[in-house]
Scaffold this active site. Structure first.
Site, PDB file in Angstrom:
ATOM      1  CE  LYS A 171      -3.806   2.174   2.560  1.00 17.47           C
ATOM      2  NZ  LYS A 171      -5.003   1.961   3.783  1.00 17.47           N
TER       3      LYS A 171
ATOM      4  CB  SER B 264      -8.111   3.875   2.656  1.00 17.68           C
ATOM      5  OG  SER B 264      -7.216   3.255   3.646  1.00 17.68           O
TER       6      SER B 264
ATOM      7  CB  SER C  98      -8.877   1.127   5.649  1.00 20.48           C
ATOM      8  OG  SER C  98      -9.165   2.434   5.525  1.00 20.48           O
TER       9      SER C  98
END
Lengths: 484, 479
Positions: free
Chosen positions: A77, A152, A176
């Protein structure tokens, strides 16, 4: 070679020299070049260094004792700092920022032998539930390209779901990891707060942020967690606790079922989880109804606390030392204002404003302190439930993946997407999200929530379920996404 | 100053702790390094960097707390103090707001005459220093030097217990002396190791409520504290006597013009939005930890002072001066341990030795004369080998050489004349040589005695014992 292979099989194949780590890296890099244009889950692909590292992995594989993830590709990420490779947090503010160091997570995973493919898309500074707030554009759900992947960690979930990587790191502040994992039909774990080091993971809300793994199965999630976890003296909130240990495989659990959570849930999703509940019973686990009080206040408390922390965590992006600085400014204050106005997107600004407000003199007690009290009550509610059950089975999302742009104009509706994930975050608990069915051809997830540091138990529960079901082995058909 | 008015002063002292590394990072603390060479990724607030509390800073804060008999918090919290400034890399300073590590305590402040005044310490808390904005190096822009960013500070806040500028300066001096004594600060004011803010108001004598106050920021010497406050007190009295009102504001002391000036009010609001830093867990201090720190505490100035008075029957004012500096106190004690008389040792250390060090701008850590040498010198005074005049000569000689006191006495022939017959012969000769003066003495002008003693001393080249000479003269002249 084929996509969607699990870690165990990849490891066996690599060690048996069915293919080399370089060939494997090529395979995934090809997948990315074929699919990324339409799905947009990578912000940065690090092809050259990936192949160099794969070649190094091949040399290790030729030796007697390669590391556990040697030669296995992974995507990070884009909030985990990577030395020499840009880390953007999906923000214009850090659009060309290159960190001078590796985060602990990235460092440990590299030491475990995994090979980084690139950095995945996300909501800007991890603020969002749809991956629509990214400066680098929306990520599309591999199951239906007009839908969001969740957020997210939307890029991470979509990259695994579409077969562009077998493993991905994500971070979960209010859901997330779990929400995008569920909307994309894969497995993801939010570890206990303190299980995985936050050093080098760009902060959104420090008391809630927790890095964790996303993969095709609970077993793979466990493999990646083993590389990520551990005490880090560079993170004061990192727990000095041993590695995650799986309980004996024949252990039967008492699984809590919070019935009241299902009252307002979409009936089709509720039916999927109800079916999973029966499967757990069939596997010899016992179901017990539990109450989780104060859940209704959790979203409000979460947005007060996470925004308060974010408002000061993001103060360092001032244009002085790194990141975006406006071209022309009249004076210092003007430089700050322009740089931050240009550097941050709408949702980030909304949260900075909300957070600044709730910490201000005259509002602090009514918002911040009250939210802390709610947080304590939510946590206490879970802890008292765990006096009688080993883990809790709960929904992850109120609906399946929604249409891109459908909730963008209504932040409160968007925040409600995290109704089932936020209480767990406030309590700092571990929770495994895993697929348990489909509604209208879109994946449905559920979560197994455990007491603090009971990752081993929830993973064992997930592995047992996946041993009997094949929801995690369903993969999207990507013909429409393919550009070649 | 008009006697109708009484000043009320409280001070806040920022003490830079003498830790090896910064308070939340492993960067070493060092004065004078090249700009930004002492700043790692935590100090420059890289994205993702996290603070880790330095235990040494905690130990030092606890030492201070124990020294002022304060409450030490079992649990304390670090807060973020939020404001934007270019030399504040994170956009907030990590400090302690609601729960400081050190609570209420007492500081004994000694006046010049040796009398003591108790000043209340409100609290002392740990925080990090900011960097520096450098305005004079580039023509078009301001430079930022983050070497100082993250240096540990102990902010000590006193009660408004002081009633004069001199008392405030004495309090600052006492805090300086205590933190140096404890070894938690290098005490170097010129390098900014300690900075003092003073809150001052005046009120009519007899009033019980306080007047409106001003704060004078960043004063970095004892003398300036006194001068700044004297100026500010006069200024406030002038305003009040003219029927005006003191405005609450922050002022700064301009040493060149010897006056305080209003500082521009901050452009940004004063709402610092304090809240607990979620990157740092609350700090809990176990009783074992406190015991461990307690066991490393040196004897405190106050304790030493009382012991000096009891053990060596020194005057309070002498004991105060000896215990103002830990190096002086230990020099004194080792001189005594080598056999010197305590009173003579105190006189010599505070007199001749202090003057010599002062001339050479040295302190008690680098005096060229060892305590053993000084003890030897004093022993030769005690056994009357040396007069005090001769002893001063010997001190000068051992100041520049490592030779023993006895060798120097022997070699230079500085031994006091102890042959009674030889002294008697000299005295007789002087009496014969000065009939007029002898006559004056006999008729009552005893002051002239000093002149005759001086003549004998001169004739003996300073080696006679003046007291012995004086006694002899009196006896021989029958007075």
């Amino acid at each position: 070679m084929k996509p969607f292979i699990g870690v165990q099989e990849l490891r066996n194949d690599l060690r048996a020299k069915k293919y080399s780590a370089v060939e494997l890296a090529h395979f995934y890099l090809d997948c990315i070049s074929e699919l990324n244009d339409s799905i947009n889950c990578f912000i940065t692909v690090d092809a050259d260094r990936c192949l160099d590292r794969a070649a190094a992995a091949d040399r290790h594989l030729a030796e007697s004792d390669p590391q556990p993830l040697c030669g296995i590709p992974i995507a990070h990420k884009d909030l985990f700092c990577t030395a020499g490779l840009r880390t953007t947090c999906a923000s214009n503010m850090l659009g060309s920022f290159i960190a001078p160091y590796d985060s602990t997570v990235v460092k440990q995973i590299a030491e475990a032998g995994a090979v980084t493919l690139g950095k995945t898309n996300m909501d800007e500074f991890a603020m969002g539930s749809s991956n629509e707030t990214s400066w680098f554009g929306v990520v599309r759900n591999p199951w239906n390209l007009s839908r969001v992947p969740g957020g997210s960690s939307g890029g991470a979930a979509a990259s695994v779901s579409s077969g562009m990587t077998p493993l991905a790191t994500g971070s979960d502040t209010g859901g997330s990891i779990r929400q995008p994992a569920s909307l994309c039909g894969i497995t993801g774990l939010k570890p206990t707060y303190g299980r995985v080091s936050r050093f080098g993971m760009i902060a959104f809300a420090s008391s809630l942020d927790q890095g964790g793994p996303l993969a095709h199965s609970a077993s793979d999630v466990y493999e990646l967690l083993a590389a990520m976890e551990g005490h880090d003296p560079q993170d004061s909130t990192s727990a000095d606790i041993g590695k995650t240990v799986l309980p004996e495989s024949d252990r039967s659990f008492v699984i809590g079922y919070p019935e009241s959570l299902f009252d307002d849930l979409d009936k089709n999703i509720a039916a999927c989880i109800e079916r999973a509940r029966q499967q757990f019973e069939a596997l010899g686990h016992r179901i017990e109804v539990v109450e989780l009080p104060h859940i209704d206040a959790a979203i409000a408390a979460y947005y007060v606390l996470s925004s308060a922390e974010a408002s000061t965590n993001l103060a360092r992006y001032d244009g002085v030392r790194y990141g975006h600085r406006t071209d022309v400014s009249e004076d210092l204050l003007d430089m700050y204002c322009r740089s931050r106005t240009e550097g941050f997107g709408l949702e980030v600004k909304r949260r900075i404003l909300t957070g600044t407000y709730s910490l201000s003199v005259g509002y602090f007690d009514a918002y911040y302190l009250k939210a802390q009290k709610i947080r304590r009550l939510v946590r206490d509610g879970f802890l008292s439930a765990f006096e009688s059950v080993d883990m809790i089975l709960a929904p992850v999302t109120p609906n399946t993946a929604f249409e891109i742009n459908s909730l963008k104009a209504d932040p409160v509706e968007m925040y409600k997407q995290d109704l089932y994930t936020i209480p767990v975050s406030l309590a700092g608990l571990p929770a495994l999200a895993l697929p348990c069915g489909f509604v209208d051809d879109l994946p449905v997830g559920m979560q197994l929530i455990g007491p603090h540091f009971a990752e081993g138990e929830v993973l064992a529960g997930g592995m047992a379920f996946q041993g009997e079901t094949d929801w995690h082995e369903h993969h999207p058909s990507l013909e429409s996404a393919s550009t070649s | 100053m008009s006697s109708k008015w009484e000043p009320v002063v409280g001070i806040e002292v920022h003490v830079q702790l003498a830790t090896r590394s910064k308070i939340f990072s492993s960067t070493s603390v060092e004065f004078g390094a090249e700009p930004n060479k002492r700043a790692n990724l935590i100090d420059v607030a890289m994205p993702g960097a996290l603070p880790v509390l330095n235990e040494e800073a905690v130990t030092m804060a606890v030492k201070f707390g124990l020294a002022i008999d304060a409450e030490i918090a079992e649990r304390c919290v670090f807060d973020r103090k939020n404001y934007f400034y270019p030399d504040l890399p994170k956009g907030y300073q990590i400090s302690q707001f609601e729960s400081p590590i050190v609570g209420r305590g007492q500081l004994s402040v000694f006046r010049e005459d040796g009398s003591v005044r108790q000043i209340g310490i409100t609290r002392a808390h740990l925080e990090e220093d900011a960097g520096k904005s450098v305005h004079d190096r580039f023509s078009e822009s301001t430079g930022i030097d983050l070497n100082r960013a993250g240096t540990p500070l102990l902010e000590i806040v006193t009660e408004p217990d002081m009633r004069s500028a001199a008392e405030a300066a004495a309090c600052f001096r006492q805090i300086h002396s205590l933190v140096s004594w404890l070894g938690i600060c290098d005490g170097n004011l010129a390098e900014g190791s300690m900075r003092c803010d003073a809150n001052v108001s005046v009120r009519r004598v007899g009033d019980t409520s306080f007047g409106e106050r001003t704060e004078i920021k960043n004063i970095n010497s004892f003398r300036f504290v006194e001068r700044a406050l004297n100026y500010e007190i006069e200024r406030q009295i002038d305003i009040l006597e003219a029927g005006g009102e003191v405005v609450r504001e922050t002022r700064h002391y301009d040493a060149d013009r010897d006056m305080t000036l209003s500082m521009r009010s901050k452009e940004l609001s004063d709402d610092y939005r304090y809240f607990p830093d979620p990157d740092l867990l609350p700090l809990r201090l176990s009783s074992e930890f406190l015991d461990r720190v307690r066991s490393t505490m040196p004897e405190l100035p106050q304790q030493k002072l009382e012991r000096f008075i009891t053990d060596y029957s020194l005057a309070q004012s002498v004991a105060v001066r000896l215990t103002r500096d830990s190096n002086l106190a230990s020099y004194f004690e080792s001189t005594i341990a080598s056999g010197a008389d305590p009173h003579l040792a105190a006189n010599w250390l505070l007199g001749e030795v202090a003057a010599a060090l002062n001339r050479e701008e040295k302190d008690y850590t680098d005096t060229p004369v060892s305590s053993a040498q000084l003890a030897d010198l004093i022993k030769r005074i005690q056994d009357k080998t040396l007069s005090s005049t001769l002893a001063k000569e010997v001190l000068e000689l051992i100041w520049t050489s490592d030779d023993s006191v006895d060798d120097i006495i022997e070699r230079q022939g500085l031994r006091q004349l102890d042959d009674a017959d030889e002294v008697r012969t000299l005295v007789e000769r002087i009496i014969v040589d000065h009939p007029d003066q002898v006559e004056q003495i006999r008729s009552g002008a005893t002051k002239v005695m000093g002149f005759l003693v001086g003549q004998v001393m001169k004739a003996s080249q300073g080696k006679a014992d003046p007291r012995q000479v004086s006694d002899l003269l009196k006896r021989m002249l029958n007075i």
